[in-house]
Every structure is written in C-alpha cells, then in structure tokens.
Design a protein around this motif. Structure first.
Motif, PDB file in Angstrom:
ATOM      1  N   SER A 127     -13.624  34.731   3.635  1.00  0.00           N
ATOM      2  CA  SER A 127     -14.617  35.650   4.187  1.00  0.00           C
ATOM      3  C   SER A 127     -14.896  35.311   5.648  1.00  0.00           C
ATOM      4  O   SER A 127     -14.386  34.330   6.191  1.00  0.00           O
ATOM      5  N   SER A 128     -15.728  36.130   6.257  1.00  0.00           N
ATOM      6  CA  SER A 128     -16.132  35.977   7.654  1.00  0.00           C
ATOM      7  C   SER A 128     -17.627  35.707   7.726  1.00  0.00           C
ATOM      8  O   SER A 128     -18.366  35.928   6.761  1.00  0.00           O
ATOM      9  N   ALA A 150     -19.655  37.485   9.442  1.00  0.00           N
ATOM     10  CA  ALA A 150     -20.296  38.799   9.359  1.00  0.00           C
ATOM     11  C   ALA A 150     -20.556  39.175   7.909  1.00  0.00           C
ATOM     12  O   ALA A 150     -21.652  39.635   7.553  1.00  0.00           O
ATOM     13  N   ASP A 151     -19.557  38.980   7.043  1.00  0.00           N
ATOM     14  CA  ASP A 151     -19.733  39.318   5.640  1.00  0.00           C
ATOM     15  C   ASP A 151     -20.618  38.318   4.915  1.00  0.00           C
ATOM     16  O   ASP A 151     -21.387  38.692   4.027  1.00  0.00           O
ATOM     17  N   THR A 172     -17.244  43.890   3.197  1.00  0.00           N
ATOM     18  CA  THR A 172     -16.066  44.638   3.630  1.00  0.00           C
ATOM     19  C   THR A 172     -14.945  43.765   4.167  1.00  0.00           C
ATOM     20  O   THR A 172     -13.854  44.263   4.424  1.00  0.00           O
ATOM     21  N   SER A 173     -15.211  42.479   4.363  1.00  0.00           N
ATOM     22  CA  SER A 173     -14.157  41.586   4.867  1.00  0.00           C
ATOM     23  C   SER A 173     -14.171  40.280   4.079  1.00  0.00           C
ATOM     24  O   SER A 173     -14.099  39.191   4.654  1.00  0.00           O
ATOM     25  N   ALA A 196      -5.197  42.553   7.042  1.00  0.00           N
ATOM     26  CA  ALA A 196      -6.251  41.635   7.490  1.00  0.00           C
ATOM     27  C   ALA A 196      -5.716  40.258   7.877  1.00  0.00           C
ATOM     28  O   ALA A 196      -6.496  39.387   8.297  1.00  0.00           O
ATOM     29  N   ASN A 203      -6.623  38.411  11.095  1.00  0.00           N
ATOM     30  CA  ASN A 203      -7.966  37.821  11.191  1.00  0.00           C
ATOM     31  C   ASN A 203      -8.095  36.518  10.403  1.00  0.00           C
ATOM     32  O   ASN A 203      -9.139  35.867  10.489  1.00  0.00           O
ATOM     33  N   SER A 253     -14.173  34.605  15.947  1.00  0.00           N
ATOM     34  CA  SER A 253     -15.184  35.656  16.054  1.00  0.00           C
ATOM     35  C   SER A 253     -15.903  35.784  14.720  1.00  0.00           C
ATOM     36  O   SER A 253     -15.532  35.134  13.733  1.00  0.00           O
ATOM     37  N   GLU A 254     -16.920  36.632  14.698  1.00  0.00           N
ATOM     38  CA  GLU A 254     -17.643  36.843  13.439  1.00  0.00           C
ATOM     39  C   GLU A 254     -16.794  37.569  12.403  1.00  0.00           C
ATOM     40  O   GLU A 254     -17.181  37.662  11.236  1.00  0.00           O
ATOM     41  N   ASN A 255     -15.622  38.058  12.802  1.00  0.00           N
ATOM     42  CA  ASN A 255     -14.722  38.735  11.877  1.00  0.00           C
ATOM     43  C   ASN A 255     -13.554  37.858  11.440  1.00  0.00           C
ATOM     44  O   ASN A 255     -12.718  38.293  10.638  1.00  0.00           O
ATOM     45  N   THR A 256     -13.474  36.630  11.964  1.00  0.00           N
ATOM     46  CA  THR A 256     -12.424  35.700  11.562  1.00  0.00           C
ATOM     47  C   THR A 256     -12.607  35.318  10.094  1.00  0.00           C
ATOM     48  O   THR A 256     -13.713  35.009   9.650  1.00  0.00           O
TER      49      THR A 256
END
Length: 391
Positions: free
Chosen positions: A248-249, A251-252, A207-208, A217, A220, A81-84
């Motif tokens: 990082s991801s 998203a970040d 933030t990630s 975390a 993830n 996902s975009e948060n991985t």
C-alpha cells in the motif's frame, strides 16, 4: 475470479457509497509545528539507518499531510511519494483481522469456533484445542513466529503439538493469525486473496492497496533493500497473504486509518467488522491484544510503547490474561501495529478519540525502536495541535 456472494454484496456496496473519498487531502501546507515534528523525528533516520526511502503520512481531523524522503528505487532514482507502494509486512494482519471480523458479522463465524469447523482435517489435532480467537490473538498455545520446514501447510498444523494451554501465553506467530485469515475466508466460502481484493479493500475506500500488484501499478512499487543493500521484494510462503502480504501507499493507509478512526462512514456490515477489531481480548504486559491491532491507553509514554513493541514481545512467549468480558475502549486509546519484510519496514498508530494518526513506510527493515520513537514524537505534536483546534 470467484468471490462469494455472501460477502461481495454488502461490502461492494460500501466501496460505492463510502464518504472517505470526500476527505480533503493536503500535501504541502502542514501546520508549522507538525512539519517541524515530522522532519525532526523522521528525516535523520535515513542517514542513521541507511534507509533509501521513507514516506510519512499524518491525519488530523480528517486532513492529510505527506512527508516524503529519499528514493523508491536506487537504480532509477525515482523519488518517494504518497503514491509509492511499500510492503506492509505484519501491518497486513490488521487487514486480515478485518476480513475475519467480517466473517463473524456476515458469514456466521464465531470467534469461539474451533479450526476443524472450517478445516475438518484438523479435527482432534493439537491446534483444534484452540479457538479462532486464540489463533487471531497468538494465544493458541505456542505456534512459532514462522513456519518451520514441513511438507505442507495442512500437514504442519496436523502434526503441531502445543506447549501451553490455549489462552495462557501470547506468542506472536504468522502461522497463528495466518490460519485465522485462511479459516475466515473459508467461512465466507471464498479465497482469502480474492475476498481482500474484491470486497475488503474496495469496501474500505482504498484505491492503491494490493495483495497482487497489477502490472499497471508496478512503476509505483518501491524496491526494498536488505541488510547488504541489495534490492529485494517479498517471497511467497504458506499463508503469506494472510500474515504479511499487503502492499500500500501512505495515501491509502491514511484512508485506512480514517476508516478506523470513524468507522461510521462505512456501510453497516463493514463498520461492525472494523469496530470488532478494536475490542481488546488479552492483556499482555503493558499492552492489550485485539484482532490485529495492539492497544494502549492514550496518552502513552514512550517507554510503555517501546516495551509493548519490544523484541521480546515478538520473539518470546509472554503470559497472557484473558479479559472477561472483552473490552471495548471507553477512554482514549492508541492502536498500533508494526510490520517488516526483508526489504521493508512499516508502522501505523492512531487515536480515534483525538482524530489523529501516523503511518510510516520505508524500503528498508530498520530497527523498530527508531520507528516507535519517531512516531511517538509526532503523535504528541498532533495531540497538541488537535487540542489547540478544539479550543
């Protein structure tokens, strides 16, 4: 944990006031042309290179689109996902460059300084002939790609002998930019990892993104896979945090790209630091080397982008020509950086003037030319879409 007041105050303020968090993030409604370009460019790579998982993020005019393929971990079947969280490998060097540029803005450091100013034990040694700019741009005189066997980091730099004059050649090197980041942290009276975690990363509105992935975390954090398909994660080494330590991801990383596209959204000190990483210092073949980022005029041909990211650029010394004075781009410019660890592969590219960027994170270190080719195709689609929006 200790963090110097010299940098904490202005950059912590940036974390509280940055407007990056207000940018709309869209996941499923990408324009048809963009979605088709991403799918056509990246989806085949999973089968072609046996990549377990791949995350692609696109930013255009501040809007974010995410395309996720495959698995973050084979055993759990957790989807990407975009948060991985992925290991960024040498894309981390762009963060190191930002910290070093912050030391120039806030800590009184000069890129013309020599290493012994911040590490007296190097005074009179071969590495001390180089400047901090030489360390940051891999032009110190022949530092190798990786640390060889040596009794310790300081001992290695004390005994190292250059095989070229500073500024004559670019030889891509983890010890080189690693030492730059280490000395930048010393100039700020702090520890590199602490400064990154408590000032630079939050100052950029991220933030990630982590140097040390916290326990909360870890779910993830993707598993990387080596050539044998075995799960792996990065091993620590000398100056690993400075050279290839960021996780990082997508998203970040899109937030990071947006901060580079529009640094005016940041607090003044951090804005100056980010803008400092966009200055070009050496021409090397078809590429201009800055702090962390590598630059090309945009639009750029696929052939030129592949040449600038070729194995010969990473594995061999190349003649370098210093740009005097250094160049602040006045024409559309593509900034890019590749990154790899044993189990991960990454690529980031963006064009501030076009307000477009792409980040690709994978949990396998697959060939860089495939990453470049796919990303180039998507950038062309983004440029076309942005041109239509501007009409």
């Amino acid at each position: 944990m200790f963090i110097t007041k010299k940098i904490a105050a202005p950059l912590a303020l940036a974390a509280a006031t940055t407007c990056l968090s207000s940018i709309a993030v869209l996941a499923d409604d990408a324009p048809e042309a963009i979605a088709a370009a991403v799918d056509a460019a990246f989806q085949p790579l999973l089968e072609e290179h046996d990549v377990p998982g791949l995350a692609v993020g696109v930013t255009i005019g501040g809007q974010h689109y995410f395309f996720n393929y495959g698995l973050a971990a084979k055993d759990t079947k957790a989807p990407v996902s975009e948060n991985t969280l992925f290991e960024l490998g040498s894309v981390s060097k762009t963060f190191t460059a930002t910290l070093g540029a912050s030391a120039v803005v806030i800590g009184g450091m000069s890129l013309a300084d020599h290493p012994s100013k911040y590490m007296p034990e190097l005074e009179g040694k071969g590495v001390d002939k180089a400047t901090l700019l030489n360390l940051a741009t891999y032009t110190a005189g022949g530092l190798p790609l990786q640390f060889p066997d040596a009794p310790g980091m300081e001992a290695y730099f004390q005994q190292w002998t250059p095989d070229a004059a500073p500024g004559e050649q670019r030889r891509y090197s983890n010890p080189s930019i690693g030492l730059f980041g280490y000395l930048g942290a010393r100039a700020l009276d702090g520890d590199f990892t602490d400064l990154m975690e408590k000032a630079i990363i939050p100052g950029l509105g991220l933030t990630s993104t982590y140097m040390r992935v916290p326990e909360e975390a870890m779910d993830n954090y993707a598993w990387g896979y080596n050539r044998d398909g075995k799960p792996t994660r990065v091993n620590p080494g000398w100056l690993a945090a400075e050279a290839y330590g960021v996780k990082s991801s997508t998203a970040d990383m899109l937030r990071f790209i947006d901060a580079n596209i529009a640094p005016e959204t940041l607090e003044p000190e951090l804005r100056q630091a980010v803008e400092g990483t966009h200055i070009g210092y050496f021409r090397v073949g078809e590429m201009v080397q800055g702090l962390g980022w590598e630059q090309y005029p945009f639009p750029v041909s696929l052939e030129r982008l592949l040449a600038g990211n070729a194995a010969t650029m990473a594995m061999e010394p190349n003649p370098a020509t210093e740009l005097t004075p250094p160049v602040s781009p006045t024409e559309p410019t593509l900034y890019n950086k590749t990154g790899s660890t044993n189990g991960f592969g990454a690529y980031v590219a963006f064009v501030p003037e076009e307000k477009i960027g792409v980040v690709m994170l994978a949990n396998k270190n697959f060939p860089i030319p495939a990453r470049i080719t796919a990303t180039h195709a998507v950038l062309e689609a983004l440029a076309g879409e942005w041109a239509k929006r501007a009409e």
